[in-house]
Write a protein that holds these residues in place. Sequence first.
Motif, PDB file in Angstrom:
ATOM      1  N   GLY A 164       0.789  -1.231   0.000  1.00 46.11           N
ATOM      2  CA  GLY A 164       0.000   0.000   0.000  1.00 46.11           C
ATOM      3  C   GLY A 164       0.820   1.278   0.000  1.00 46.11           C
ATOM      4  N   PRO A 165       1.922   1.355   0.806  1.00 50.61           N
ATOM      5  CA  PRO A 165       2.705   2.600   0.842  1.00 50.61           C
ATOM      6  C   PRO A 165       3.619   2.799  -0.356  1.00 50.61           C
ATOM      7  CG  PRO A 165       2.930   1.296   2.885  1.00 50.61           C
ATOM      8  CD  PRO A 165       2.327   0.411   1.852  1.00 50.61           C
ATOM      9  N   GLU A 166       3.769   1.788  -1.204  1.00 50.64           N
ATOM     10  CA  GLU A 166       4.715   1.878  -2.311  1.00 50.64           C
ATOM     11  C   GLU A 166       4.093   2.577  -3.521  1.00 50.64           C
ATOM     12  OE1 GLU A 166       6.639  -1.726  -3.368  1.00 50.64           O
ATOM     13  OE2 GLU A 166       6.813  -2.442  -1.314  1.00 50.64           O
ATOM     14  N   LYS A 167       4.910   3.424  -4.171  1.00 53.89           N
ATOM     15  CA  LYS A 167       4.537   4.085  -5.413  1.00 53.89           C
ATOM     16  C   LYS A 167       3.197   4.822  -5.305  1.00 53.89           C
ATOM     17  CE  LYS A 167       8.119   2.044  -7.270  1.00 53.89           C
ATOM     18  NZ  LYS A 167       9.361   2.782  -7.582  1.00 53.89           N
ATOM     19  N   VAL A 168       2.993   5.511  -4.188  1.00 53.00           N
ATOM     20  CA  VAL A 168       1.773   6.296  -4.041  1.00 53.00           C
ATOM     21  C   VAL A 168       1.837   7.514  -4.965  1.00 53.00           C
ATOM     22  CG1 VAL A 168       1.178   5.533  -1.725  1.00 53.00           C
ATOM     23  CG2 VAL A 168       2.809   7.398  -2.014  1.00 53.00           C
ATOM     24  N   SER A 169       0.691   8.061  -5.292  1.00 56.21           N
ATOM     25  CA  SER A 169       0.627   9.135  -6.288  1.00 56.21           C
ATOM     26  C   SER A 169       0.238  10.457  -5.638  1.00 56.21           C
ATOM     27  CB  SER A 169      -0.407   8.764  -7.362  1.00 56.21           C
ATOM     28  OG  SER A 169      -0.600   9.831  -8.263  1.00 56.21           O
ATOM     29  N   PRO A 170       1.042  11.526  -5.860  1.00 53.35           N
ATOM     30  CA  PRO A 170       0.675  12.839  -5.315  1.00 53.35           C
ATOM     31  C   PRO A 170      -0.518  13.436  -6.046  1.00 53.35           C
ATOM     32  CG  PRO A 170       2.605  13.035  -6.722  1.00 53.35           C
ATOM     33  CD  PRO A 170       2.298  11.567  -6.617  1.00 53.35           C
ATOM     34  N   LYS A 171      -1.219  14.279  -5.345  1.00 60.19           N
ATOM     35  CA  LYS A 171      -2.425  14.893  -5.908  1.00 60.19           C
ATOM     36  C   LYS A 171      -2.574  16.297  -5.344  1.00 60.19           C
ATOM     37  CE  LYS A 171      -7.472  14.334  -5.860  1.00 60.19           C
ATOM     38  NZ  LYS A 171      -8.589  13.504  -5.334  1.00 60.19           N
ATOM     39  N   LEU A 172      -3.058  17.207  -6.161  1.00 61.77           N
ATOM     40  CA  LEU A 172      -3.353  18.563  -5.706  1.00 61.77           C
ATOM     41  C   LEU A 172      -4.837  18.684  -5.407  1.00 61.77           C
ATOM     42  CD1 LEU A 172      -1.219  20.787  -8.118  1.00 61.77           C
ATOM     43  CD2 LEU A 172      -0.689  20.091  -5.779  1.00 61.77           C
ATOM     44  N   THR A 173      -5.131  19.320  -4.299  1.00 61.98           N
ATOM     45  CA  THR A 173      -6.519  19.549  -3.930  1.00 61.98           C
ATOM     46  C   THR A 173      -6.634  20.940  -3.329  1.00 61.98           C
ATOM     47  OG1 THR A 173      -8.391  18.642  -2.675  1.00 61.98           O
ATOM     48  CG2 THR A 173      -6.234  18.597  -1.607  1.00 61.98           C
ATOM     49  N   VAL A 174      -7.841  21.400  -3.145  1.00 65.15           N
ATOM     50  CA  VAL A 174      -8.083  22.753  -2.628  1.00 65.15           C
ATOM     51  C   VAL A 174      -8.631  22.640  -1.216  1.00 65.15           C
ATOM     52  CG1 VAL A 174      -9.335  24.921  -2.958  1.00 65.15           C
ATOM     53  CG2 VAL A 174      -8.552  23.609  -4.949  1.00 65.15           C
ATOM     54  N   SER A 175      -8.011  23.362  -0.286  1.00 65.89           N
ATOM     55  CA  SER A 175      -8.453  23.338   1.105  1.00 65.89           C
ATOM     56  C   SER A 175      -9.724  24.168   1.270  1.00 65.89           C
ATOM     57  CB  SER A 175      -7.350  23.886   2.015  1.00 65.89           C
ATOM     58  OG  SER A 175      -7.175  25.285   1.787  1.00 65.89           O
ATOM     59  N   ARG A 177     -10.046  26.787   2.849  1.00 64.16           N
ATOM     60  CA  ARG A 177      -9.711  28.211   2.778  1.00 64.16           C
ATOM     61  C   ARG A 177      -9.352  28.648   1.368  1.00 64.16           C
ATOM     62  NH1 ARG A 177      -6.038  29.416   8.190  1.00 64.16           N
ATOM     63  NH2 ARG A 177      -7.606  28.730   9.730  1.00 64.16           N
ATOM     64  N   GLY A 178      -9.407  27.718   0.420  1.00 65.79           N
ATOM     65  CA  GLY A 178      -9.168  28.075  -0.977  1.00 65.79           C
ATOM     66  C   GLY A 178      -7.728  27.955  -1.424  1.00 65.79           C
ATOM     67  N   PHE A 179      -6.848  27.410  -0.576  1.00 64.69           N
ATOM     68  CA  PHE A 179      -5.449  27.244  -0.954  1.00 64.69           C
ATOM     69  C   PHE A 179      -5.236  25.873  -1.602  1.00 64.69           C
ATOM     70  CE2 PHE A 179      -5.165  30.251   2.638  1.00 64.69           C
ATOM     71  CZ  PHE A 179      -4.504  31.291   1.992  1.00 64.69           C
ATOM     72  N   THR A 180      -4.287  25.839  -2.519  1.00 62.62           N
ATOM     73  CA  THR A 180      -3.917  24.565  -3.114  1.00 62.62           C
ATOM     74  C   THR A 180      -2.969  23.839  -2.164  1.00 62.62           C
ATOM     75  OG1 THR A 180      -4.135  25.396  -5.362  1.00 62.62           O
ATOM     76  CG2 THR A 180      -2.802  23.431  -5.057  1.00 62.62           C
ATOM     77  N   VAL A 181      -3.315  22.622  -1.818  1.00 59.37           N
ATOM     78  CA  VAL A 181      -2.518  21.806  -0.920  1.00 59.37           C
ATOM     79  C   VAL A 181      -2.325  20.438  -1.565  1.00 59.37           C
ATOM     80  CG1 VAL A 181      -3.194  22.992   1.197  1.00 59.37           C
ATOM     81  CG2 VAL A 181      -4.600  21.122   0.329  1.00 59.37           C
ATOM     82  N   GLY A 182      -1.436  19.662  -0.996  1.00 58.71           N
ATOM     83  CA  GLY A 182      -1.149  18.352  -1.561  1.00 58.71           C
ATOM     84  C   GLY A 182      -1.697  17.217  -0.721  1.00 58.71           C
ATOM     85  N   SER A 183      -1.933  16.101  -1.363  1.00 53.39           N
ATOM     86  CA  SER A 183      -2.315  14.870  -0.683  1.00 53.39           C
ATOM     87  C   SER A 183      -1.712  13.702  -1.461  1.00 53.39           C
ATOM     88  CB  SER A 183      -3.844  14.745  -0.588  1.00 53.39           C
ATOM     89  OG  SER A 183      -4.414  14.658  -1.883  1.00 53.39           O
ATOM     90  N   TYR A 184      -1.885  12.509  -0.928  1.00 50.06           N
ATOM     91  CA  TYR A 184      -1.374  11.324  -1.603  1.00 50.06           C
ATOM     92  C   TYR A 184      -2.472  10.287  -1.749  1.00 50.06           C
ATOM     93  CZ  TYR A 184       3.536  12.098  -2.475  1.00 50.06           C
ATOM     94  OH  TYR A 184       4.717  12.547  -3.013  1.00 50.06           O
ATOM     95  N   VAL A 185      -2.471   9.633  -2.900  1.00 47.27           N
ATOM     96  CA  VAL A 185      -3.467   8.607  -3.197  1.00 47.27           C
ATOM     97  C   VAL A 185      -2.768   7.269  -3.368  1.00 47.27           C
ATOM     98  CG1 VAL A 185      -5.209   7.824  -4.843  1.00 47.27           C
ATOM     99  CG2 VAL A 185      -5.007  10.264  -4.312  1.00 47.27           C
ATOM    100  N   SER A 186      -3.254   6.287  -2.638  1.00 46.99           N
ATOM    101  CA  SER A 186      -2.798   4.911  -2.821  1.00 46.99           C
ATOM    102  C   SER A 186      -3.978   4.108  -3.338  1.00 46.99           C
ATOM    103  CB  SER A 186      -2.286   4.316  -1.504  1.00 46.99           C
ATOM    104  OG  SER A 186      -1.910   2.962  -1.689  1.00 46.99           O
TER     105      SER A 186
END
Length: 397
Positions: A164-175, A177-186
Amino acid sequence: MIEDWLQACLKGLATIFLHPVFYFSVFLSILTGYLRIKRERNDFHVRIHDMFQELRFLFPQGIVWGLILSLITIGTGLVIPFASLLLIGVLTILLAVTFHFRLLSPAYSFGLAFFILFFLHGSDVELPFFKEMFANLDRPVYAGLSLLLGLLLIAEGSLIGRNGPEKVSPKLTVSKRGFTVGSYVSSKIWLIPMFVLVPGGSLPAPFEWWPVFSAGSTYVSPLFVPFLLGFSREIKGTLPQREIRVYGKKVLLLGALITVLSVIGNWYPILSIIAVIIAMLGRELITYFTNAADENLPFYFSRSKLGVRILGVIPYSPADKMGLEMGEVVTKMNGVVVRDEREFYEALQKNRAHCKLEVVGNNGQIRFAQRALFEGEHHELGILFVEGMKAGKEWAV
């Protein structure tokens, strides 16, 4: 007798190529890779992993677990009626097309099949194609299904923790408050091909005590059946490796509990029913409380007061060769303090032959990473940052 069993198992191996779940899983893996790349290009204008990354996770660990579970099912004489396997296969495909891969947990596919069989057995409901199959079902099938559910839950927990933790994919999302922040998708799927014994055939019981978990017949046939398991999580508040490993341990412990209850349920059938209910509720509660805890945390991949936080590193890039990791914070580039991505980029241009980074690691310790730069790669280190801009406008440096 041993020769008869070996010959029957060899014939049973061919049945996997007749199973639609086998071909569906390959198609689903490639399609998932394509959709992931499409999202990554939309967010970062570059793909992180190739389209066949998901396909490479589909078989290796699943085959190992298939061998382990095959030895257990054959050794204990675990017999599963063919109608149950057919119903589980249909439910697996229906759950997979939702693209919510967490629903591919055996807690859901086996749980739904268990209660459908429980409802149909002894009722007046008749299905044209399944009529004869369901007529052969009896009470011992419940212990067999719940035991196989528990064993597959143990396999699922192990696979989540390891892969599960291997080769996870980064993703941009909006908080909020309207700021662009990052998350990770497995998002992973695994195919576990294993031998399952079905009633009928010409193979007698090799031992007096065998089969322990039967469906009322000591004559069986081995089938090589693929079971599709899946996992999907989006992590926002912490490093994905830590959270996913803890998640996997919880699923593994749930599987161990279900297995113990199912073994006892061979003599007390009510425990088999309770075990399946606990499996479905427990699997859902693990997801619910994990998501709730993550939602209450601040975004981990957001602006840092120390410098610029690394959202991701493109494999085989200069940044990857320097050992930079997701979550680390770059405080200086070539001796210049950097507070945002643009300052980082400007400091990078000051020395075309070499770059030296001061980095705060995920352990809180300061370290240095440096590398000689070659012509044409000074602006392509392979680092993904998050800035307070609109999603899709960030660029890799």
